[in-house]
Design a protein around this motif. Structure first.
Motif, PDB file in Angstrom:
ATOM      1  N   LYS A   1     -18.283  23.860 -41.667  1.00 39.04           N
ATOM      2  CA  LYS A   1     -19.570  24.262 -41.082  1.00 39.04           C
ATOM      3  C   LYS A   1     -19.986  23.349 -39.931  1.00 39.04           C
ATOM      4  O   LYS A   1     -21.121  22.842 -39.887  1.00 39.04           O
ATOM      5  CB  LYS A   1     -20.683  24.267 -42.146  1.00 39.04           C
ATOM      6  N   PRO A   2     -19.091  23.118 -38.961  1.00 36.05           N
ATOM      7  CA  PRO A   2     -19.474  22.266 -37.829  1.00 36.05           C
ATOM      8  C   PRO A   2     -20.450  22.989 -36.901  1.00 36.05           C
ATOM      9  O   PRO A   2     -20.537  24.228 -36.900  1.00 36.05           O
ATOM     10  CB  PRO A   2     -18.140  22.021 -37.119  1.00 36.05           C
ATOM     11  N   ARG A   3     -21.177  22.211 -36.102  1.00 38.02           N
ATOM     12  CA  ARG A   3     -22.033  22.782 -35.056  1.00 38.02           C
ATOM     13  C   ARG A   3     -21.471  22.472 -33.677  1.00 38.02           C
ATOM     14  O   ARG A   3     -21.872  23.082 -32.693  1.00 38.02           O
ATOM     15  CB  ARG A   3     -23.470  22.273 -35.224  1.00 38.02           C
ATOM     16  N   ALA A   4     -20.559  21.497 -33.604  1.00 42.18           N
ATOM     17  CA  ALA A   4     -19.814  21.221 -32.375  1.00 42.18           C
ATOM     18  C   ALA A   4     -18.343  21.087 -32.766  1.00 42.18           C
ATOM     19  O   ALA A   4     -18.010  20.363 -33.701  1.00 42.18           O
ATOM     20  CB  ALA A   4     -20.302  19.942 -31.709  1.00 42.18           C
TER      21      ALA A   4
ATOM     22  N   ARG B   1     -22.220  15.070 -39.842  1.00 40.44           N
ATOM     23  CA  ARG B   1     -23.320  15.414 -38.926  1.00 40.44           C
ATOM     24  C   ARG B   1     -23.101  16.774 -38.269  1.00 40.44           C
ATOM     25  O   ARG B   1     -24.034  17.385 -37.750  1.00 40.44           O
ATOM     26  CB  ARG B   1     -23.441  14.358 -37.826  1.00 40.44           C
ATOM     27  N   GLY B   2     -21.809  17.195 -38.228  1.00 42.08           N
ATOM     28  CA  GLY B   2     -21.525  18.513 -37.671  1.00 42.08           C
ATOM     29  C   GLY B   2     -20.575  18.524 -36.493  1.00 42.08           C
ATOM     30  O   GLY B   2     -20.437  19.528 -35.802  1.00 42.08           O
ATOM     31  N   ILE B   3     -19.871  17.398 -36.248  1.00 42.18           N
ATOM     32  CA  ILE B   3     -18.890  17.342 -35.155  1.00 42.18           C
ATOM     33  C   ILE B   3     -17.492  17.340 -35.769  1.00 42.18           C
ATOM     34  O   ILE B   3     -17.130  16.423 -36.485  1.00 42.18           O
ATOM     35  CB  ILE B   3     -19.073  16.084 -34.293  1.00 42.18           C
ATOM     36  N   ALA B   4     -16.721  18.375 -35.471  1.00 41.70           N
ATOM     37  CA  ALA B   4     -15.382  18.479 -36.044  1.00 41.70           C
ATOM     38  C   ALA B   4     -14.351  18.631 -34.934  1.00 41.70           C
ATOM     39  O   ALA B   4     -14.629  19.178 -33.875  1.00 41.70           O
ATOM     40  CB  ALA B   4     -15.304  19.676 -36.988  1.00 41.70           C
ATOM     41  N   LYS B   5     -13.149  18.127 -35.204  1.00 40.16           N
ATOM     42  CA  LYS B   5     -12.055  18.235 -34.250  1.00 40.16           C
ATOM     43  C   LYS B   5     -10.850  18.824 -34.970  1.00 40.16           C
ATOM     44  O   LYS B   5     -10.415  18.297 -35.989  1.00 40.16           O
ATOM     45  CB  LYS B   5     -11.712  16.852 -33.684  1.00 40.16           C
ATOM     46  N   THR B   6     -10.333  19.905 -34.452  1.00 39.26           N
ATOM     47  CA  THR B   6      -9.196  20.527 -35.122  1.00 39.26           C
ATOM     48  C   THR B   6      -7.939  19.700 -34.950  1.00 39.26           C
ATOM     49  O   THR B   6      -7.782  18.956 -33.986  1.00 39.26           O
ATOM     50  CB  THR B   6      -8.893  21.926 -34.550  1.00 39.26           C
ATOM     51  N   PHE B   7      -7.060  19.876 -35.894  1.00 35.18           N
ATOM     52  CA  PHE B   7      -5.712  19.332 -35.885  1.00 35.18           C
ATOM     53  C   PHE B   7      -5.701  17.820 -35.962  1.00 35.18           C
ATOM     54  O   PHE B   7      -4.711  17.187 -35.686  1.00 35.18           O
ATOM     55  CB  PHE B   7      -4.933  19.825 -34.643  1.00 35.18           C
ATOM     56  N   GLN B   8      -6.844  17.239 -36.366  1.00 39.21           N
ATOM     57  CA  GLN B   8      -6.895  15.802 -36.587  1.00 39.21           C
ATOM     58  C   GLN B   8      -7.524  15.556 -37.964  1.00 39.21           C
ATOM     59  O   GLN B   8      -7.063  14.696 -38.701  1.00 39.21           O
ATOM     60  CB  GLN B   8      -7.696  15.149 -35.471  1.00 39.21           C
ATOM     61  N   ILE B   9      -8.514  16.341 -38.340  1.00 42.17           N
ATOM     62  CA  ILE B   9      -9.132  16.159 -39.657  1.00 42.17           C
ATOM     63  C   ILE B   9      -8.537  17.113 -40.680  1.00 42.17           C
ATOM     64  O   ILE B   9      -8.787  16.988 -41.865  1.00 42.17           O
ATOM     65  CB  ILE B   9     -10.655  16.375 -39.613  1.00 42.17           C
ATOM     66  N   THR B  10      -7.755  18.094 -40.232  1.00 48.19           N
ATOM     67  CA  THR B  10      -7.227  19.069 -41.186  1.00 48.19           C
ATOM     68  C   THR B  10      -5.749  18.842 -41.424  1.00 48.19           C
ATOM     69  O   THR B  10      -4.978  18.660 -40.496  1.00 48.19           O
ATOM     70  CB  THR B  10      -7.432  20.501 -40.685  1.00 48.19           C
ATOM     71  N   THR B  11      -5.376  18.836 -42.672  1.00 46.70           N
ATOM     72  CA  THR B  11      -3.972  18.748 -43.053  1.00 46.70           C
ATOM     73  C   THR B  11      -3.683  19.902 -43.990  1.00 46.70           C
ATOM     74  O   THR B  11      -4.287  20.013 -45.055  1.00 46.70           O
ATOM     75  CB  THR B  11      -3.671  17.415 -43.769  1.00 46.70           C
ATOM     76  N   LEU B  12      -2.767  20.756 -43.592  1.00 39.41           N
ATOM     77  CA  LEU B  12      -2.428  21.901 -44.433  1.00 39.41           C
ATOM     78  C   LEU B  12      -1.520  21.463 -45.579  1.00 39.41           C
ATOM     79  O   LEU B  12      -0.617  20.656 -45.405  1.00 39.41           O
ATOM     80  CB  LEU B  12      -1.719  22.969 -43.606  1.00 39.41           C
TER      81      LEU B  12
ATOM     82  N   ASP C   1     -23.048  30.720 -31.755  1.00 36.51           N
ATOM     83  CA  ASP C   1     -23.928  29.561 -31.562  1.00 36.51           C
ATOM     84  C   ASP C   1     -23.199  28.230 -31.698  1.00 36.51           C
ATOM     85  O   ASP C   1     -23.796  27.163 -31.535  1.00 36.51           O
ATOM     86  CB  ASP C   1     -25.101  29.610 -32.550  1.00 36.51           C
ATOM     87  N   LEU C   2     -21.899  28.266 -31.979  1.00 34.92           N
ATOM     88  CA  LEU C   2     -21.106  27.044 -32.119  1.00 34.92           C
ATOM     89  C   LEU C   2     -20.809  26.479 -30.729  1.00 34.92           C
ATOM     90  O   LEU C   2     -20.422  27.204 -29.819  1.00 34.92           O
ATOM     91  CB  LEU C   2     -19.800  27.356 -32.851  1.00 34.92           C
TER      92      LEU C   2
ATOM     93  N   LEU D   1      -9.769  26.347 -41.532  1.00 36.45           N
ATOM     94  CA  LEU D   1     -10.112  25.211 -42.400  1.00 36.45           C
ATOM     95  C   LEU D   1     -11.218  24.363 -41.774  1.00 36.45           C
ATOM     96  O   LEU D   1     -12.141  23.930 -42.463  1.00 36.45           O
ATOM     97  CB  LEU D   1      -8.868  24.334 -42.604  1.00 36.45           C
ATOM     98  N   THR D   2     -11.136  24.149 -40.469  1.00 38.83           N
ATOM     99  CA  THR D   2     -12.149  23.354 -39.789  1.00 38.83           C
ATOM    100  C   THR D   2     -13.498  24.060 -39.816  1.00 38.83           C
ATOM    101  O   THR D   2     -14.535  23.428 -39.991  1.00 38.83           O
ATOM    102  CB  THR D   2     -11.716  23.071 -38.340  1.00 38.83           C
ATOM    103  N   LEU D   3     -13.472  25.384 -39.647  1.00 38.26           N
ATOM    104  CA  LEU D   3     -14.724  26.161 -39.691  1.00 38.26           C
ATOM    105  C   LEU D   3     -15.367  26.090 -41.078  1.00 38.26           C
ATOM    106  O   LEU D   3     -16.584  26.203 -41.203  1.00 38.26           O
ATOM    107  CB  LEU D   3     -14.447  27.617 -39.321  1.00 38.26           C
TER     108      LEU D   3
END
Length: 249
Positions: free
Chosen positions: A164-167, A78-89, A195-196, A159-161
């Motif tokens: 294409k999140p909006r929040a 939907r466009g809600i992302a949280k860094t360092f929780q959904i991304t694994t390098l 606009d983010l 990576l989170t960007l």
């Protein structure tokens, strides 16, 4: 309303209330910080918004749609992302290869060709734009394992960007980053799309006062106050509770 709209949000674990009747808005272009003492409920709030935890009561709407029943992955779409929780390098891959992964997944193309340097033009243009945005060009073809910790956090943010999140919720972006590298995190936040909608949850008050336009203070699961950095710095109750009596002028 466009953006995130939280009303009457509460979370109870048995007899313990960790979030109580929270009203909160995060509109496109906002740069808000959420601060508070340890145990104030900051992580619980972000977990409620991102779908990791279900609320006990209250509503969460995004762009006017009730998302309370959506799981974490559905909220990311939907466009809600949280860094360092959904991304694994992937530490053994280069920065460029890491950045290709979420773009290919978003395009529905899977990981089948993520190692190929000749991915399609659209994908490679997007990778190049992220590398440029976060000033990663000198690091683009280095393995993530060979980067300094602050540089790895930059790659995680890029990576989170790519999703294409909006929040965007930045969960302690400076945690573990040496003070000599904190400026990298500040520069990265300043380089985010205007606009983010951005919410920063952070203990580093110097970083908060540098990047946030509004600060929300959470104490014992309730919002104590909200205001500009100048208003929060001048608030005697906040200084006593959290800022240790120091002014941030």
């Amino acid at each position: 309303m466009q953006g995130l709209e939280v009303r009457g949000l509460s979370k109870r674990f048995g007899g313990l209330t960790v979030s109580e009747n929270i009203d909160f808005d995060l509109k496109p272009g906002d740069r808000k910080a959420l601060i508070g003492p340890n145990g104030a409920g900051k992580s619980t709030f972000s977990n409620l918004v991102t779908g990791i935890l279900p609320p006990s009561s209250g509503t969460i709407r995004f762009d006017g749609v009730d998302i309370g029943r959506l799981n974490e992955a559905q909220r990311v779409k939907r466009g809600i992302a949280k860094t360092f929780q959904i991304t694994t390098l992937f530490r053994d891959l280069t920065v460029r290869e890491n950045l290709r992964l979420p773009i290919l997944e978003r395009q529905g193309r899977g990981y089948s060709m993520f190692r190929r340097a000749d991915g399609n033009g659209e994908t490679e243009a997007e990778v190049a734009a992220l590398i440029d945005q976060f000033a990663l060009e000198p690091l683009a073809d280095k393995r993530v394992a060979d980067l300094a910790y602050g540089q790895q956090r930059l790659v995680e943010l890029a990576l989170t960007l790519a999703l294409k999140p909006r929040a965007l919720i930045l969960d302690e972006p400076a945690a573990g980053v040496p003070s000599s590298e904190t400026h990298l995190i500040v520069q990265a936040i300043e380089a985010l799309p205007p606009d983010l909608a951005v919410l920063i949850i952070e203990h580093d008050m110097d970083l908060v006062f540098r990047v946030a336009a509004q600060i929300v203070v959470l104490v014992q699961g309730r919002i104590l106050t909200e205001g500009t950095p100048q208003e929060i710095a001048a608030n005697a109750q906040v200084r006593e509770l959290y800022l240790g009596g120091h002014r941030h002028d």
